[in-house]
Design a protein around this motif. Structure first.
Motif, PDB file in Angstrom:
ATOM      1  N   GLY A 276      47.887 -49.317  54.182  1.00 19.97           N
ATOM      2  CA  GLY A 276      46.731 -48.443  54.128  1.00 19.97           C
ATOM      3  C   GLY A 276      47.202 -47.024  54.340  1.00 19.97           C
ATOM      4  O   GLY A 276      48.413 -46.753  54.384  1.00 19.97           O
ATOM      5  N   ASN A 286      50.085 -47.611  58.778  1.00 25.36           N
ATOM      6  CA  ASN A 286      49.499 -46.947  57.620  1.00 25.36           C
ATOM      7  C   ASN A 286      50.160 -45.595  57.379  1.00 25.36           C
ATOM      8  O   ASN A 286      50.620 -44.936  58.313  1.00 25.36           O
ATOM      9  CB  ASN A 286      47.990 -46.806  57.787  1.00 25.36           C
ATOM     10  N   ILE A 304      47.998 -50.703  47.991  1.00 23.81           N
ATOM     11  CA  ILE A 304      46.941 -50.662  49.003  1.00 23.81           C
ATOM     12  C   ILE A 304      46.343 -52.053  49.187  1.00 23.81           C
ATOM     13  O   ILE A 304      45.992 -52.741  48.223  1.00 23.81           O
ATOM     14  CB  ILE A 304      45.835 -49.662  48.600  1.00 23.81           C
ATOM     15  N   ALA A 310      44.537 -52.362  57.149  1.00 27.05           N
ATOM     16  CA  ALA A 310      44.856 -51.389  56.104  1.00 27.05           C
ATOM     17  C   ALA A 310      43.689 -50.471  55.793  1.00 27.05           C
ATOM     18  O   ALA A 310      43.884 -49.265  55.573  1.00 27.05           O
ATOM     19  CB  ALA A 310      45.298 -52.107  54.829  1.00 27.05           C
ATOM     20  N   ILE A 311      42.470 -51.032  55.766  1.00 27.24           N
ATOM     21  CA  ILE A 311      41.335 -50.243  55.273  1.00 27.24           C
ATOM     22  C   ILE A 311      40.166 -50.191  56.257  1.00 27.24           C
ATOM     23  O   ILE A 311      39.136 -49.584  55.952  1.00 27.24           O
ATOM     24  CB  ILE A 311      40.847 -50.782  53.910  1.00 27.24           C
ATOM     25  N   ALA A 322      40.922 -45.608  49.859  1.00 27.46           N
ATOM     26  CA  ALA A 322      42.325 -45.390  50.218  1.00 27.46           C
ATOM     27  C   ALA A 322      43.153 -45.085  48.969  1.00 27.46           C
ATOM     28  O   ALA A 322      44.022 -44.193  48.982  1.00 27.46           O
ATOM     29  CB  ALA A 322      42.881 -46.615  50.941  1.00 27.46           C
TER      30      ALA A 322
END
Length: 390
Positions: A276, A286, A304, A310-311, A322
């Motif tokens: 991310g 990230n 991604i 990650a998000i 992202a």
């Protein structure tokens, strides 16, 4: 005789119980940890479906080979298998081998002296040589992919070179009845501390290798390890050997100092297979904007992912935001998909529902041409340029 018969019966019952446990526990753990949050789906338009029906999707990270599922069979749990990947129009899936995972796994700090994978390996009845050797675990997962390809009736091909990639994506049935599988490794503790095992894993078909996973190893420090350091001397030798063999270097999970060192040492573009970005979801693994620019400056590719680390908000829309950020910072040509499917993750859709990403990318303003690139063509270009030619 009665006592002997009772003992035999007891032993038989015990063996049945052990067999049931061996079969049930891995499936239970797989289903419990590889979750689809179906309530997170976004509405999909007819225009997005029409665009998606023409795409060649490439995903840079999937841990399917760790689990006892047959890649060729469709399952009601987990995230991927060949039928679901084909339904989602995946032309090429990168399959990553996981060989060690610490107990109490977290994103902040893990030691290397525990392992959850050993019990899973034993319960799934992998060969005894895999019980202690991380290299053997990687070799076994490579063999699983090759075996599935041989049994697939042409539905699955193992991709080891740019020539094989070209043959795959030019096939008239690519992404509808044929998917390619490219082997990767999540953490070079899989070398068992030996530089020569880079060559052994290359010979087995591995073409992308991540230096670390959730803990420091003999090659480098992890973003989730204890030292937060860089490469070791062995690690620098490994990077040079990977460069020489045209193995793609993956810096996902690597501590920031290590990413900087790889960018200085490596002579070829690198990849972040699943990540991310700090701008949309803060977290220790990230990427910062400076890292995004530095990776792009060397021609790299950033995948991604779809999971919370990650998000943050687990939706296709969050993943698209992202991706939008990477495109704004460095250029759209440097961003791709890196799901982390089947990585003990909770994601908003499975491999059959990748039209979710097509819709989300259109929603954040990408043109159809850019959607086509992000969904697969950027990764095809990158792999064609960086895999061994033949």
């Amino acid at each position: 005789m009665k006592l002997r018969s009772k003992l035999a019966l007891g032993l038989a019952v015990l063996m049945v119980i052990v067999l049931v446990v061996a079969l049930a526990v891995p499936r239970y753990f797989d289903a419990r940890t590889n979750v689809v949050l179906s309530d997170k789906l976004i509405p999909v338009s007819d225009a997005a479906r029409a665009l998606h029906s023409s795409l060649r999707v490439v995903d840079l990270h999937d841990d399917l080979l760790l689990w006892s599922r047959d890649p060729l069979e469709r399952y009601g749990h987990g995230h991927t298998d060949v039928p679901r990947l084909l339904e989602g129009r995946t032309a090429l899936q990168v399959f990553s081998a996981v060989t060690q995972s610490p107990r109490g796994l977290n994103y902040e700090s893990n030691t290397s002296d525990t392992d959850n994978i050993t019990l899973l390996v034993i319960l799934q009845r992998w060969p005894m040589k895999t019980w202690r050797s991380r290299t053997q675990r990687a070799l076994h997962q490579a063999a699983r992919l090759r075996d599935a390809a041989q049994r697939s009736g042409g539905r699955l091909r193992v991709i080891r070179s740019a020539a094989e990639l070209d043959a795959l994506v030019s096939a008239p049935n690519a992404a509808t009845t044929l998917v390619g599988g490219l082997l990767a490794i999540e953490g070079l503790h899989a070398l068992d501390g030996k530089l020569a095992n880079v060559d052994s894993l290359f010979a087995a078909g591995y073409r992308m290798m991540g230096l670390t996973h959730f803990f420091d190893n003999a090659v480098a420090a992890s973003a989730h390890g204890v030292s937060k350091g860089g490469l070791t001397e062995l690690g620098r030798q490994v990077v040079r050997r990977m460069d020489a063999l045209r193995i793609i270097i993956d810096v996902a999970h690597l501590a920031p100092r290590g990413i900087d060192e790889v960018l200085r040492i490596a002579t070829r573009p690198i990849v972040v297979s699943h990540t991310g970005v700090q701008a949309t979801c803060a977290g220790p693994r990230n990427l910062t904007d400076d890292q995004i620019r530095a990776i792009a400056a060397k021609g790299g590719l950033i995948g991604i992912g779809y999971w919370d680390g990650a998000i943050c908000d687990v939706t296709a829309s969050s993943a698209a935001r992202a991706i939008r950020h990477v495109a704004n910072v460095a250029g759209v040509q440097f961003v791709a998909l890196g799901s982390d499917f089947d990585g003990a993750t909770k994601v908003p859709f499975d491999g059959s529902q990748l039209v979710q990403m097509t819709q989300a990318l259109r929603d954040v303003g990408f043109s159809d041409a850019d959607v086509r690139g992000i969904m697969g063509e950027h990764a095809i270009r990158f792999l064609r340029a960086n895999l061994p030619p033949n």
